[in-house]
Every structure is written in C-alpha cells, then in structure tokens.
Design a protein around this motif. Structure first.
Motif, PDB file in Angstrom:
ATOM      1  N   SER A 174     -29.514  -3.117  14.545  1.00 25.87           N
ATOM      2  CA  SER A 174     -28.886  -3.567  13.299  1.00 25.87           C
ATOM      3  C   SER A 174     -28.546  -2.404  12.376  1.00 25.87           C
ATOM      4  O   SER A 174     -27.757  -2.553  11.448  1.00 25.87           O
ATOM      5  CB  SER A 174     -29.821  -4.535  12.567  1.00 25.87           C
ATOM      6  OG  SER A 174     -31.076  -3.925  12.295  1.00 25.87           O
ATOM      7  N   LYS A 224     -23.991   1.739  12.484  1.00 23.83           N
ATOM      8  CA  LYS A 224     -22.847   1.510  11.609  1.00 23.83           C
ATOM      9  C   LYS A 224     -21.723   0.811  12.363  1.00 23.83           C
ATOM     10  O   LYS A 224     -21.487   1.082  13.544  1.00 23.83           O
ATOM     11  CB  LYS A 224     -22.349   2.834  11.046  1.00 23.83           C
ATOM     12  CG  LYS A 224     -23.348   3.535  10.140  1.00 23.83           C
ATOM     13  CD  LYS A 224     -22.773   4.838   9.616  1.00 23.83           C
ATOM     14  CE  LYS A 224     -23.765   5.546   8.698  1.00 23.83           C
ATOM     15  NZ  LYS A 224     -23.224   6.842   8.201  1.00 23.83           N
ATOM     16  N   ALA A 225     -21.052  -0.089  11.681  1.00 21.83           N
ATOM     17  CA  ALA A 225     -19.980  -0.871  12.313  1.00 21.83           C
ATOM     18  C   ALA A 225     -18.870   0.026  12.838  1.00 21.83           C
ATOM     19  O   ALA A 225     -18.255  -0.249  13.868  1.00 21.83           O
ATOM     20  CB  ALA A 225     -19.417  -1.877  11.311  1.00 21.83           C
ATOM     21  N   SER A 259     -19.708   1.237  16.361  1.00 20.48           N
ATOM     22  CA  SER A 259     -20.135   0.215  17.303  1.00 20.48           C
ATOM     23  C   SER A 259     -18.929  -0.595  17.770  1.00 20.48           C
ATOM     24  O   SER A 259     -17.896  -0.651  17.096  1.00 20.48           O
ATOM     25  CB  SER A 259     -21.170  -0.717  16.661  1.00 20.48           C
ATOM     26  OG  SER A 259     -21.606  -1.710  17.559  1.00 20.48           O
ATOM     27  N   TYR A 296     -17.567  -3.771  21.085  1.00 19.91           N
ATOM     28  CA  TYR A 296     -17.954  -4.793  22.059  1.00 19.91           C
ATOM     29  C   TYR A 296     -17.350  -4.471  23.416  1.00 19.91           C
ATOM     30  O   TYR A 296     -16.129  -4.297  23.552  1.00 19.91           O
ATOM     31  CB  TYR A 296     -17.497  -6.172  21.590  1.00 19.91           C
ATOM     32  CG  TYR A 296     -17.870  -7.288  22.539  1.00 19.91           C
ATOM     33  CD1 TYR A 296     -19.184  -7.710  22.643  1.00 19.91           C
ATOM     34  CD2 TYR A 296     -16.908  -7.893  23.340  1.00 19.91           C
ATOM     35  CE1 TYR A 296     -19.542  -8.728  23.520  1.00 19.91           C
ATOM     36  CE2 TYR A 296     -17.250  -8.917  24.215  1.00 19.91           C
ATOM     37  CZ  TYR A 296     -18.573  -9.321  24.306  1.00 19.91           C
ATOM     38  OH  TYR A 296     -18.918 -10.322  25.172  1.00 19.91           O
ATOM     39  N   LYS A 348     -22.663  -5.519  22.852  1.00 22.86           N
ATOM     40  CA  LYS A 348     -22.182  -4.979  21.591  1.00 22.86           C
ATOM     41  C   LYS A 348     -23.043  -3.783  21.217  1.00 22.86           C
ATOM     42  O   LYS A 348     -24.268  -3.886  21.135  1.00 22.86           O
ATOM     43  CB  LYS A 348     -22.254  -6.026  20.478  1.00 22.86           C
ATOM     44  CG  LYS A 348     -21.722  -5.511  19.146  1.00 22.86           C
ATOM     45  CD  LYS A 348     -21.793  -6.576  18.056  1.00 22.86           C
ATOM     46  CE  LYS A 348     -21.243  -6.042  16.730  1.00 22.86           C
ATOM     47  NZ  LYS A 348     -21.309  -7.043  15.650  1.00 22.86           N
ATOM     48  N   PRO A 385     -17.983   3.959  20.566  1.00 21.09           N
ATOM     49  CA  PRO A 385     -18.202   2.514  20.500  1.00 21.09           C
ATOM     50  C   PRO A 385     -18.078   1.912  21.896  1.00 21.09           C
ATOM     51  O   PRO A 385     -17.315   2.408  22.737  1.00 21.09           O
ATOM     52  CB  PRO A 385     -17.083   2.027  19.575  1.00 21.09           C
ATOM     53  CG  PRO A 385     -16.750   3.209  18.729  1.00 21.09           C
ATOM     54  CD  PRO A 385     -16.920   4.403  19.622  1.00 21.09           C
TER      55      PRO A 385
END
Length: 241
Positions: free
Chosen positions: A109, A112-113, A116, A118, A125, A146
């Motif tokens: 969690s 950082k987006a 990251s 999918y 993910k 990512p």
C-alpha cells in the motif's frame, strides 16, 4: 567485515578532500564501520532507522550510501565480485552471453501510484523487475518499472544498459515475450544476437528448454552485490553484544 575483505575494497572508496590536503573537516565516521552498517541493512532487509546502536547513526550511513551510489561505487563493488566469482568458475571475468527475463511482484500500500501498474497477463498489481544475467545467473543489468510495462518495451533500455557496461556481450537468450522487432533492433543497434527460445504448448509439465548450445545456467528467477593516510587504513573494532 574481515581484514582481508576490507583490504580488497579500501582503495576503491573515494578519498575525502581533507586527506589530500584540500581542506575541509575530517570525516567523523570510519568508512569501514559505514560499510559494515550498509552490509547489515542489505543482509537483514531492515529500514535505515532500524540500524542497531553500535553502528554509526543511520542518517550518516544513509548519507554515505547515497553519495557512494551516485559515484558508482556500489556498482563497482558488485562488478568486481561478479568477476571474481566468474574466474573462480573458470570463466573470463567479462561475459559474452546472458539471459533476459522479468517478473511482476505485488506492491504494498506504500508503493506510489506513479511507480505501480497492473500486469494483465499475471493478474498482478505492483512493479516489475527486469534483469539480464550471465550464464551463471549473476546480474549484469537490472531495471524496475510499473508492472504494466511490456517486456519488449523495457528490454531496449535494459539491453542497451547491459551492452554499454559489458562490451563483450554478444548473445542473449529470451523467452517468447521478447519476440518481434526487438530481435532486429538488437542486431542493428547493439550488435547483439537476441535468441528467442519458444516453449512447446502441448507440454503441461516442466521441461528444460534448449539454449542454443550454450552451457546451461540458472535463469534470472532461479535461486542462486593514491595512498591513504594511516588514519583511514583501519578503525578500532566495536565490541558487539
């Protein structure tokens, strides 16, 4: 760190300006103690603030690590160790062949987006690690992206990095995820032969794939980093425990 280990790396560490008579304050912490602390973090996988109290303060250790990494020292340690291990196996210090692969890993969690993604093929993910190893499984180049990054997309930068650092690299084996224009690009731009090994879809069990006649080695996912003044040549050893 044993005395023999310290002797083999001591002269690789950049000499501070004050030691050359260029002014500045002498460094407060012994480089040998700093290396011991960095090795502790790597070996135990702890956070920097979790360094035991008998090492130098973690902020100082992290500061040295960051500086040495920018100077290329951490990579130099790894490269020299790999060369020693290759020669111990009767190989040349520099490889001529390698293997490229990738692996997606779930992100926590705290990831950082922006870093990251999918991976639809693996339903994961997180992030993806891309590596090139020699035929002994020793790392030549590594990149983290990512998980959504395609293998071929990352391979151009990764293989260019490997070829730039290892001029004798001539052939790299890969799985079917690296087919397409990448093969021709490697030959034209990098003067590198990218050999794609395809699996047989009618086999459901484990089978060893051919590797083009090379000696077999583990894949990237298989189990397998001027004179000094006398005051810098060693440090009083700590008593632990």
């Amino acid at each position: 760190m044993r005395n023999t280990e310290w002797a083999s790396v001591r002269d690789m560490i950049p000499k501070p300006a004050w030691a050359d008579g260029q002014g500045g304050r002498p460094e407060e912490y012994c480089h040998r103690d700093i290396l011991d602390a960095i090795r502790y973090v790597v070996d135990n996988g702890v956070k920097w603030p979790a360094l035991p109290a008998d090492y130098p303060p973690w902020k100082a250790v992290h500061r040295f690590f960051t500086r040495w990494r920018k100077q290329g020292l951490i990579g130099e340690f790894h490269d020299r160790l790999r060369a020693v291990m290759r020669e111990a196996q009767g190989r040349d210090a520099e490889p001529t062949a390698g293997v490229i692969d990738s692996q997606s890993a779930k992100g926590t969690s705290t990831v950082k987006a922006a870093t990251s993604g999918y991976d639809g093929g693996k339903n994961i993910k997180g992030r993806k690690r891309h590596i090139v190893v020699d035929t002994l499984g020793l790392i030549l180049a590594v990149m983290v992206t990512p998980a959504s990054t395609g293998d071929r997309d990352a391979a151009q930068d990764l293989l260019a990095q490997a070829a730039r650092r290892h001029h004798g690299l001539r052939r790299v084996w890969a799985d079917s995820g690296y087919t397409g224009m990448l093969v021709g690009w490697c030959a034209t731009v990098l003067n590198l032969i990218l050999t794609v090994i395809r699996r047989s879809d009618d086999r459901k069990d484990f089978v060893v794939l051919p590797n083009g006649g090379s000696s077999s080695g583990p894949s990237p996912g298989s189990p397998a980093p001027g004179a000094w003044p006398a005051s810098l040549n060693g440090c009083p050893r700590r008593r632990k425990g």
